[in-house]
Design a protein around this motif. Structure first.
Motif, mmCIF file in Angstrom:
data_model
loop_
_atom_site.group_PDB
_atom_site.id
_atom_site.type_symbol
_atom_site.label_atom_id
_atom_site.label_comp_id
_atom_site.label_asym_id
_atom_site.label_seq_id
_atom_site.Cartn_x
_atom_site.Cartn_y
_atom_site.Cartn_z
ATOM 1 N N ILE A 187 43.972 11.920 23.418
ATOM 2 C CA ILE A 187 45.306 11.351 23.233
ATOM 3 C C ILE A 187 45.358 10.724 21.851
ATOM 4 C CG2 ILE A 187 46.982 9.664 24.075
ATOM 5 C CD1 ILE A 187 45.580 9.889 26.822
ATOM 6 N N GLU A 188 46.217 11.247 20.998
ATOM 7 C CA GLU A 188 46.330 10.757 19.629
ATOM 8 C C GLU A 188 47.665 10.040 19.426
ATOM 9 O OE1 GLU A 188 45.877 14.159 17.144
ATOM 10 O OE2 GLU A 188 43.701 14.345 17.517
ATOM 11 N N ARG B 49 51.100 9.160 17.811
ATOM 12 C CA ARG B 49 52.099 10.014 17.163
ATOM 13 C C ARG B 49 53.130 9.143 16.444
ATOM 14 N NH1 ARG B 49 54.250 14.431 21.364
ATOM 15 N NH2 ARG B 49 54.511 12.621 22.742
ATOM 16 N N LYS C 270 56.099 4.905 25.064
ATOM 17 C CA LYS C 270 55.498 5.962 25.865
ATOM 18 C C LYS C 270 55.243 7.218 25.033
ATOM 19 C CE LYS C 270 56.030 8.164 30.400
ATOM 20 N NZ LYS C 270 56.850 8.208 31.636
ATOM 21 N N TRP C 271 56.205 7.617 24.194
ATOM 22 C CA TRP C 271 56.079 8.861 23.432
ATOM 23 C C TRP C 271 54.960 8.786 22.396
ATOM 24 C CZ3 TRP C 271 56.465 10.438 18.336
ATOM 25 C CH2 TRP C 271 56.557 11.821 18.131
ATOM 26 N N THR C 272 54.794 7.635 21.762
ATOM 27 C CA THR C 272 53.795 7.506 20.699
ATOM 28 C C THR C 272 52.361 7.601 21.207
ATOM 29 O OG1 THR C 272 53.799 5.092 20.900
ATOM 30 C CG2 THR C 272 55.307 6.071 19.269
ATOM 31 N N GLY C 273 52.151 7.315 22.506
ATOM 32 C CA GLY C 273 50.791 7.300 23.049
ATOM 33 C C GLY C 273 50.085 5.986 22.828
ATOM 34 N N PHE D 42 52.021 6.735 32.904
ATOM 35 C CA PHE D 42 51.232 6.934 31.691
ATOM 36 C C PHE D 42 49.903 7.593 32.052
ATOM 37 C CE2 PHE D 42 52.792 3.765 28.269
ATOM 38 C CZ PHE D 42 54.113 4.015 28.596
ATOM 39 N N GLU E 139 48.901 4.281 26.141
ATOM 40 C CA GLU E 139 47.724 4.915 26.745
ATOM 41 C C GLU E 139 46.456 4.586 25.970
ATOM 42 O OE1 GLU E 139 48.813 9.139 28.362
ATOM 43 O OE2 GLU E 139 50.142 8.651 26.684
ATOM 44 N N ILE E 140 46.552 4.606 24.634
ATOM 45 C CA ILE E 140 45.370 4.318 23.814
ATOM 46 C C ILE E 140 44.899 2.880 24.040
ATOM 47 C CG2 ILE E 140 44.563 4.043 21.435
ATOM 48 C CD1 ILE E 140 46.450 6.379 20.690
ATOM 49 N N SER F 209 53.259 3.020 15.065
ATOM 50 C CA SER F 209 52.980 4.439 15.307
ATOM 51 C C SER F 209 52.623 5.161 14.010
ATOM 52 C CB SER F 209 54.190 5.117 15.970
ATOM 53 O OG SER F 209 55.281 5.230 15.065
ATOM 54 N N SER G 203 41.285 10.644 27.583
ATOM 55 C CA SER G 203 41.765 10.370 28.925
ATOM 56 C C SER G 203 40.639 10.542 29.941
ATOM 57 C CB SER G 203 42.915 11.301 29.289
ATOM 58 O OG SER G 203 43.250 11.176 30.650
#
Length: 502
Positions: free
Chosen positions: A55-56, A58, A357-360, A193, A363-364, A36, A48
């Motif tokens: 979505i960056e 973190r 999940k929090w870091t993204g 997500f 999703e990336i 991260s 997205s």
């Protein structure tokens, strides 16, 4: 076979070097923290496709990230999707197990079966026996050997059929099992997500799972009768006469009465639920009068626990294992004690999943990966096959289904969603690969258990002996079940109540 054994021995050596799953998740959480920081420094991002939002990545070493790691640690654990589900179900399942109900169900399913149906019924009992978790291995593997020997067939063959059915068909069942609740919770978390409101229920794969149970039992029967029967023909079985041992495994009059009473109570409870759901204005229906979004379906894990509890109490009263209401809470508590290793694992897994999940990062990776696959024009069937191969290989090293799905669901579920593959479909694929290679994995404790029982009937049996008997089943079930799924998908048959396959 020599080459295969060499490969599996290498797998065993590599697997033995892996840390305990608790430490594996702890290490993975540390990797997520480091990744991260790096990805934020590199400015990693994705757009997205749902709302065009950027979505960056973190960093977890920021002020907000430290809050997630330290301040939210308890919430991360408490809100871990499978935690409450598995405890709620096991409170009821434990009563059924401690009362002797699950043991009697497994024994009763095969001890009075006509010889011509024995292989199929034993296979189906083993596949569905996953509802009893470890008890299925402990009861059904030696029982399979005994009932085969009692009808004049090789006990080695019966042992292999039972072991392969439980292991290679673990994620298929005629019944809803605790595994369904665990997988559904993890799949829901991964799906959110992409769609925060998405919910996957324990019934989401029920149609496919139940049909798969019958299909796999038939496939195991074919391989057993046409391949393994010849393979075991030259194997001389040692050991004692099975008749006395089998007599101890047969059901007593009280046990048969208990099973009958328990079955009637469960049927009555289901009938009451169905009648309560029938009126259009029933409070058990969903917000708009629907059944699929009713509390009975969304809370099916709780309903399942209650049904097991009722059946266990009724059976226990009949056979004397539960004599008074005061005997029930200790039986429930015993189930929670048995879950202690799982709860410890879930603590580490919940932190890893929360960080991821929090870091993204998930999703990336999912969005970027989906873009690449979409640009390459990969056919869905090719995606399915690739996913099956990856999971099947992973399963040789990580035999815990919940641990493995926790690791890969946050990547594959969102990625496939972006390629218009529903989460329930990805979960169904996982069931196939997570099950079929269990039976040849040297990392599985039940492989060692089966080998020990095999040596009871053949003193000189080794890993190669058992492998030569289970490998045909593993390969056939992996290929056959995969083709069964592809046919199911091509025909567009729902995977579960209200769940499209595509």
């Amino acid at each position: 076979m020599r080459v295969l054994l060499g490969v599996l021995q290498a797998v065993e050596r590599a697997g033995n070097k892996l840390p305990h799953p608790f430490w594996l998740f702890t290490i993975m959480a540390g990797i997520v923290i480091a990744l991260s920081v790096l990805l934020q420094a590199l400015g990693a991002f994705a757009i997205s496709p749902a709302d065009g939002e950027r979505i960056e990545a973190r960093s977890l070493l920021s002020a907000e990230g430290v809050q997630v790691i330290v301040g939210d640690a308890i919430d991360n654990f408490a809100t871990f999707p499978p935690l409450a589900l598995i405890i709620a179900v096991m409170l009821g399942v434990s009563v059924a197990e401690r009362s002797g109900l699950l043991n009697a169900m497994l024994r009763g399913s095969v001890t009075r079966v006509p010889a011509r149906w024995l292989t199929f019924v034993l296979a189906l009992a083993g596949i569905t026996g996953s509802v009893a978790s470890d008890a299925a291995y402990v009861v059904l593997i030696p029982l399979g050997a005994l009932v085969f020997k009692a009808v004049g067939r090789s006990p080695i063959l019966g042992l292999v059929v039972a072991f392969a059915s439980i292991s290679a068909g673990y994620d298929a069942s005629l019944l809803i099992t605790p595994t369904d609740a665990i997988l559904a919770g993890l799949t829901t978390s991964a799906a959110q997500f992409i769609d925060p409101g998405y919910v996957v229920t324990p019934l989401s794969n029920y149609f496919f799972s139940a049909a798969s149970a019958v299909f796999l039992a038939a496939l195991i029967t074919v391989v057993t009768e046409f391949v393994l029967t010849r393979r075991t023909a030259g194997m001389v079985a040692d050991g004692e006469d099975a008749e006395n041992e089998l007599g101890a495994m047969e059901l007593s009059a009280d046990e048969r009465r208990g099973l009958r009473n328990a079955g009637l109570v469960v049927l009555a409870a289901i009938a009451v639920i169905a009648l309560a759901l029938a009126p259009s204005g029933s409070p058990l229906r969903g917000p708009e009068g629907g059944i699929l979004d009713s509390p009975v379906i969304t809370g099916v894990a709780y309903v399942l626990g209650i049904l097991f509890l009722l059946a266990g109490v009724v059976y226990g009263r009949a056979v004397g294992t539960i004599r008074a209401p005061r005997d029930v809470p200790p039986a429930m508590a015993a189930g929670v004690r048995d879950l202690a290793p799982v709860i410890v694992l879930f603590f580490a897994a919940s932190q890893f999943l929360a960080y991821f999940k929090w870091t993204g990062i998930g999703e990336i990776i999912a969005i970027r990966g989906a873009d690449l696959l979409d640009a390459a024009g990969v056919h869905p069937v090719a995606l399915f096959v690739g996913f099956l191969v990856v999971v099947a290989i992973m399963n040789l090293l990580i035999t815990s289904g919940s641990a493995q799905w926790t690791l890969i669901a946050p990547i594959f579920v969102p990625m496939f969603m972006l390629l218009e593959v529903p989460p329930e479909t990805t979960q169904a694929l996982f069931r196939i690969a997570d099950s079929t290679t269990n039976v040849i994995s040297p990392m599985s404790p039940y492989f060692v258990m089966a080998l020990g029982l095999l040596q009871r009937y053949r003193k000189d049996a080794g890993i190669g002996t058992l492998m030569s008997l289970t490998l045909p089943l593993s390969i056939t079930l992996l290929i056959g079940w995969s083709l069964f799924f592809i046919a199911w998908w091509a025909l567009g048959i729902p995977l579960g109540p209200g769940v499209p396959v595509r």
